[in-house]
Design an enzyme around this catalytic site. Structure first.
Site, PDB file in Angstrom:
ATOM      1  N   ARG A   6      -5.669  27.973 -32.614  1.00 45.26           N
ATOM      2  CA  ARG A   6      -6.277  26.658 -32.021  1.00 45.26           C
ATOM      3  C   ARG A   6      -7.842  26.505 -32.813  1.00 45.26           C
ATOM      4  NH1 ARG A   6      -8.437  27.688 -26.600  1.00 45.26           N
ATOM      5  NH2 ARG A   6     -10.218  27.637 -27.533  1.00 45.26           N
ATOM      6  N   HIS A  45     -10.996  24.647 -26.291  1.00 42.23           N
ATOM      7  CA  HIS A  45      -9.712  24.323 -25.529  1.00 42.23           C
ATOM      8  C   HIS A  45      -9.800  22.991 -25.124  1.00 42.23           C
ATOM      9  CE1 HIS A  45      -6.857  24.790 -22.258  1.00 42.23           C
ATOM     10  NE2 HIS A  45      -7.794  24.107 -21.457  1.00 42.23           N
ATOM     11  N   TYR A  73     -17.052  32.456 -26.271  1.00 47.42           N
ATOM     12  CA  TYR A  73     -16.198  33.539 -26.150  1.00 47.42           C
ATOM     13  C   TYR A  73     -15.467  33.692 -27.740  1.00 47.42           C
ATOM     14  CZ  TYR A  73     -13.027  29.571 -25.977  1.00 47.42           C
ATOM     15  OH  TYR A  73     -12.187  28.360 -26.276  1.00 47.42           O
TER      16      TYR A  73
END
Length: 306
Positions: free
Chosen positions: A250, A254, A263
């Protein structure tokens, strides 16, 4: 790259035009996705969940299915998939702007909650993984009514830890139902990396439910096409379900509400951009075209390969 590698699509039964169409849809999905982000940042739409980096597997899977026959239960990043089975950019934009003419929900749902009765796209819901048991229900209907359609559903690797996934797989395995489960393993469940989600291999989970599981490079559309096509053939022969783990990455956060640098590092993201399947597939198509031109030249001039 050898001539044989450059013509892999023909060995899989895909024509030159079909692979060009595949690339066109991948690129269309990417550009749509990027434009949605621009619109959100400009305050024109409220929210966006991106599928950038996952287009290759989505389009390949769509081409391996039977349009207007199979029932489709995609998850919220599958813009390129729904474009490949017949949704239009206008329909997706109507959903993004929450317009009454939106065929997905009449403008009443969040973006990425796909639904299109004419295209056999089954209504999705916000709780993740609910589409898995729903797909199993459609597959049960196919078996009970002796129809030759297949149910196809996608989900992220985080969803493979949900009860819905395991219950759906168990029921499908017991009853040998014509359903294909495709996990789009993009390495992150929101902010949780894969190694903190799954101790083993997602594809291997199928063994416990009595059917095959395959791990495939999700950035290689021809491999995804091959595995999904074989899974569909198994399903219509009455041999039951298949679990496919398509590994990818990805690239964006998100969602537009996420700060992914909390993160993961910029270096990690940049490295994976370099592994993006879209430019690699473009290179394959250029190589295939060059190889075909070279063979025509040799035939015209009576030349042989040494």
């Amino acid at each position: 790259m050898s001539i044989g590698q450059m013509m892999k699509h023909r060995r899989l039964g895909l024509t030159d035009q079909q692979v060009i169409d595949m690339y066109t849809l991948m690129l269309t999905g990417r550009m749509y996705d990027e434009q949605r982000l621009v619109l959100q940042r400009a305050g024109k739409i409220a929210f966006h969940v991106s599928g950038i980096g996952q287009e290759t597997a989505q389009v390949a899977a769509a081409f391996a299915l039977e349009k207007d026959k199979d029932y489709l239960l995609p998850y919220y990043r599958d813009y390129s998939f729904v474009l490949s089975v017949g949704m239009t950019l206008k329909e997706l934009m109507l959903a993004a702007f929450a317009k009454a003419e939106d065929p997905n929900s009449g403008g009443r749902q969040m973006p990425g909650h796909f639904s299109h009765k004419k295209l056999n796209i089954v209504t999705g819901s916000s709780p993740v993984t609910t589409q898995v048991p729903h797909a199993v229900g459609f597959a049960l209907a196919a078996k009970m009514k002796r129809k030759d359609f297949v149910a196809f559903t996608t989900f992220g690797e985080g969803s493979s830890n949900q009860g819905d996934f395991h219950e759906g797989c168990n029921f499908a395995g017991v009853h040998k139902l014509p359903v294909i489960f495709m996990c789009e393993n993009n390495q992150y469940a929101i902010s949780v990396p894969l190694h903190k989600q799954v101790a083993g291999n997602i594809a291997e989970r199928a063994i416990g439910y009595g059917f095959p599981g395959y791990k495939v490079d999700g950035r290689d559309p021809l491999e995804v096409y091959r595995v999904v096509k074989e899974a569909r053939e198994r399903a219509v022969r009455g041999e039951g379900p298949t679990l496919i783990e398509a590994v990818m990455y990805r690239i964006p956060p998100h969602s537009t509400s996420d700060n992914d640098l909390l993160y993961r590092t910029k270096e990690e993201v940049e490295y994976n951009k370099g592994q993006d399947g879209l430019p690699k597939f473009k290179e394959y198509l250029i190589g295939a075209a060059y190889g075909a031109k070279s063979r025509r030249h040799r035939r015209r001039n009576g030349l042989r390969r040494n």
